[in-house]
Design an enzyme around this catalytic site. Structure first.
Site, PDB file in Angstrom:
ATOM      1  N   ASN A 102       0.833  -1.209   0.000  1.00 27.27           N
ATOM      2  CA  ASN A 102       0.000   0.000   0.000  1.00 27.27           C
ATOM      3  C   ASN A 102       0.866   1.256   0.000  1.00 27.27           C
ATOM      4  OD1 ASN A 102      -2.014  -1.843   0.167  1.00 27.27           O
ATOM      5  ND2 ASN A 102      -2.480  -1.500   2.326  1.00 27.27           N
ATOM      6  N   VAL A 103       0.275   2.317  -0.551  1.00 24.79           N
ATOM      7  CA  VAL A 103       1.026   3.569  -0.689  1.00 24.79           C
ATOM      8  C   VAL A 103       0.394   4.671   0.152  1.00 24.79           C
ATOM      9  CG1 VAL A 103       1.879   2.959  -3.002  1.00 24.79           C
ATOM     10  CG2 VAL A 103      -0.308   4.176  -2.789  1.00 24.79           C
ATOM     11  N   ASP A 104      -0.494   4.267   1.086  1.00 29.29           N
ATOM     12  CA  ASP A 104      -1.314   5.261   1.794  1.00 29.29           C
ATOM     13  C   ASP A 104      -0.702   5.774   3.096  1.00 29.29           C
ATOM     14  OD1 ASP A 104      -1.887   3.124   3.645  1.00 29.29           O
ATOM     15  OD2 ASP A 104      -3.612   2.520   2.433  1.00 29.29           O
ATOM     16  N   HIS A 119       5.844  -0.681  -2.702  1.00 28.28           N
ATOM     17  CA  HIS A 119       5.423   0.056  -3.908  1.00 28.28           C
ATOM     18  C   HIS A 119       5.511   1.564  -3.721  1.00 28.28           C
ATOM     19  CE1 HIS A 119       3.021  -3.665  -5.553  1.00 28.28           C
ATOM     20  NE2 HIS A 119       4.296  -3.701  -5.883  1.00 28.28           N
ATOM     21  N   CYS A 127      10.546  14.177  -8.490  1.00 26.43           N
ATOM     22  CA  CYS A 127      10.809  14.596  -9.872  1.00 26.43           C
ATOM     23  C   CYS A 127      11.688  13.517 -10.512  1.00 26.43           C
ATOM     24  CB  CYS A 127      11.518  15.946  -9.896  1.00 26.43           C
ATOM     25  SG  CYS A 127      12.037  16.402 -11.567  1.00 26.43           S
ATOM     26  N   SER A 191      -4.571  -9.674  -3.053  1.00 27.45           N
ATOM     27  CA  SER A 191      -4.977 -10.703  -4.019  1.00 27.45           C
ATOM     28  C   SER A 191      -3.789 -11.582  -4.398  1.00 27.45           C
ATOM     29  CB  SER A 191      -5.579 -10.044  -5.263  1.00 27.45           C
ATOM     30  OG  SER A 191      -4.650  -9.135  -5.829  1.00 27.45           O
TER      31      SER A 191
HETATM   32  P1  OAD Z   1      -6.154  -6.006  -4.765  1.00 27.12           P
HETATM   33  O1  OAD Z   1      -7.223  -5.003  -5.036  1.00 27.12           O
HETATM   34  O2  OAD Z   1      -5.621  -6.770  -5.914  1.00 27.12           O
HETATM   35  O3  OAD Z   1      -6.662  -7.062  -3.696  1.00 27.12           O
HETATM   36  C1  OAD Z   1      -7.266  -6.683  -2.495  1.00 27.12           C
HETATM   37  C2  OAD Z   1      -7.517  -7.932  -1.673  1.00 27.12           C
HETATM   38  O4  OAD Z   1      -8.073  -7.533  -0.430  1.00 27.12           O
HETATM   39  C3  OAD Z   1      -8.493  -8.944  -2.316  1.00 27.12           C
HETATM   40  O5  OAD Z   1      -7.927 -10.246  -2.223  1.00 27.12           O
HETATM   41  C4  OAD Z   1      -9.749  -8.823  -1.439  1.00 27.12           C
HETATM   42  O6  OAD Z   1     -10.437 -10.056  -1.331  1.00 27.12           O
HETATM   43  C5  OAD Z   1      -9.146  -8.414  -0.101  1.00 27.12           C
HETATM   44  N1  OAD Z   1     -10.030  -7.649   0.797  1.00 27.12           N
HETATM   45  C6  OAD Z   1     -10.954  -6.709   0.486  1.00 27.12           C
HETATM   46  N2  OAD Z   1     -11.523  -6.209   1.587  1.00 27.12           N
HETATM   47  C7  OAD Z   1     -10.943  -6.813   2.645  1.00 27.12           C
HETATM   48  C8  OAD Z   1     -11.072  -6.716   4.066  1.00 27.12           C
HETATM   49  N3  OAD Z   1     -11.931  -5.856   4.629  1.00 27.12           N
HETATM   50  N4  OAD Z   1     -10.303  -7.509   4.839  1.00 27.12           N
HETATM   51  C9  OAD Z   1      -9.423  -8.394   4.289  1.00 27.12           C
HETATM   52  N5  OAD Z   1      -9.249  -8.525   2.956  1.00 27.12           N
HETATM   53  C10 OAD Z   1      -9.986  -7.752   2.139  1.00 27.12           C
HETATM   54  O7  OAD Z   1      -5.001  -5.227  -3.967  1.00 27.12           O
HETATM   55  P2  OAD Z   1      -3.476  -5.656  -3.745  1.00 27.12           P
HETATM   56  O8  OAD Z   1      -3.350  -7.133  -3.613  1.00 27.12           O
HETATM   57  O9  OAD Z   1      -2.940  -4.810  -2.665  1.00 27.12           O
HETATM   58  O10 OAD Z   1       0.328  -2.011  -7.276  1.00 27.12           O
HETATM   59  O11 OAD Z   1      -2.844  -5.212  -5.131  1.00 27.12           O
HETATM   60  C11 OAD Z   1      -1.477  -5.396  -5.347  1.00 27.12           C
HETATM   61  C12 OAD Z   1      -0.948  -4.296  -6.189  1.00 27.12           C
HETATM   62  O12 OAD Z   1      -1.725  -4.185  -7.402  1.00 27.12           O
HETATM   63  C13 OAD Z   1      -1.058  -2.888  -5.581  1.00 27.12           C
HETATM   64  O13 OAD Z   1      -0.007  -2.599  -4.691  1.00 27.12           O
HETATM   65  C14 OAD Z   1      -1.024  -2.008  -6.782  1.00 27.12           C
HETATM   66  C15 OAD Z   1      -1.933  -2.780  -7.705  1.00 27.12           C
HETATM   67  O14 OAD Z   1      -1.714  -2.605  -9.063  1.00 27.12           O
HETATM   68  C16 OAD Z   1       0.837  -0.904  -7.810  1.00 27.12           C
HETATM   69  O15 OAD Z   1       0.189   0.106  -7.923  1.00 27.12           O
HETATM   70  C17 OAD Z   1       2.246  -1.061  -8.253  1.00 27.12           C
END
Ligand code: OAD
Length: 250
Positions: A102-104, A119, A127, A191
């Site tokens: 996460n970037v938050d 990330h 820049c 995911s």
């Molecule tokens: P995703 O959006 O791919 O996945 C989010 C995951 O969180 C899913 O598996 C959901 O089932 C789960 N989820 C949702 N709500 C939840 C909750 N309340 N409690 C527990 N789990 C929950 O996000 P990321 O896996 O973080 O990269 O995505 C990976 C990367 O893809 C990000 O860092 C970003 C994106 O492209 C960049 O921007 C480089």
């Protein structure tokens, strides 16, 4: 669920030396949408048009439209109960590090100190031409069509890893060290489909760590490396684990 939370509490207590690996799901309850699935950011914006580095260099004004929306949500967000639980686990010495995609910046606000931003961070601007950096603020969001570098007038970019960019080398090497050394890895709200990030828990598993996974639905990790799967919201489950450890969740 109660039995599984107790089992995870036991793993954390007995081994200490835990590491969390987090994704967008942990921030959903802070009001920040995830990337994939129904309400996901990538349903609204094609990542190849809005999160790919060549697309940014070609049309920063277009990409800044999305970046401003994302920045606005991030600057307003507050840590969820799940973030706070991880802050407490580090404070009491049961968690060595948080490796986050996460970037938050919410893990730091929740009190975690050893946070590896795999990330990058949306709370910093950089820049790409001269490496100038500054904080991402309400003020910078207000500059149209996008904020520019005060030194060289190039477009500033949030210091996040776009598709086509390298993982920051220090984040990558710190993540490898933590993953290889930990005894328990807790994968939360990801995911697990984006590499090389998804290699981090795979490495931990190969080096013998117990893998705990918390997610509202199964992922590719669940049937491959996960030892204990806790199905549900991170903000419900992590406070329960803290409860089993006799810790209050702030
Ligand atoms: P995703 O959006 O791919 O996945 C989010 C995951 O969180 C899913 O598996 C959901 O089932 C789960 N989820 C949702 N709500 C939840 C909750 N309340 N409690 C527990 N789990 C929950 O996000 P990321 O896996 O973080 O990269 O995505 C990976 C990367 O893809 C990000 O860092 C970003 C994106 O492209 C960049 O921007 C480089």
């Amino acid at each position: 669920m109660e039995t599984r939370c107790r089992e995870v509490a036991r793993l954390i207590r007995e081994h200490g030396n835990g590491v969390a690996f987090t994704g967008a799901g942990i921030s959903v309850e802070s009001g920040i949408p995830a990337f994939r699935g129904g309400q996901g950011l990538w349903e609204k914006y094609d990542p190849m048009e809005y999160a790919e580095i060549r697309a940014f260099l070609r049309s920063p004004d277009k990409v800044w439209f999305m970046l401003r929306e994302m920045g606005d949500v991030i600057l307003r967000a507050e840590p969820s109960p799940a973030h706070k639980a991880l802050g407490i686990l580090e404070k009491v010495g049961l968690l060595n590090a948080v490796i986050t995609q996460n970037v938050d910046g919410l893990h730091q606000i929740a009190g975690n100190v050893n946070v590896i931003e795999y990330h990058g961070s949306h709370r910093r601007l950089v820049c790409l031409n001269c490496s100038y950096t500054s904080a991402f603020t309400e003020e910078s969001m207000g500059v149209l069509p996008y904020p520019v570098c005060p030194r060289c007038r190039e477009a500033l970019k949030p210091d996040v890893v776009f598709f086509g960019e390298q993982i920051p080398p220090s984040a990558s090497s710190r993540a490898v060290l933590e993953a290889a050394a930990c005894k328990v890895m807790i994968i939360i709200g990801t995911s697990g489909v984006v590499y090389p990030a998804a290699d981090v828990p795979i490495l931990a598993s190969k080096r013998g760590a117990a893998i705990v996974e918390i997610n509202v639905s199964p992922t590719p990790f669940t049937s491959s490396i996960t030892n204990v799967f806790l199905e549900g919201s991170a903000s419900t489950i992590l406070p329960r684990i803290l409860d089993e450890l006799g810790l209050a969740c702030g």
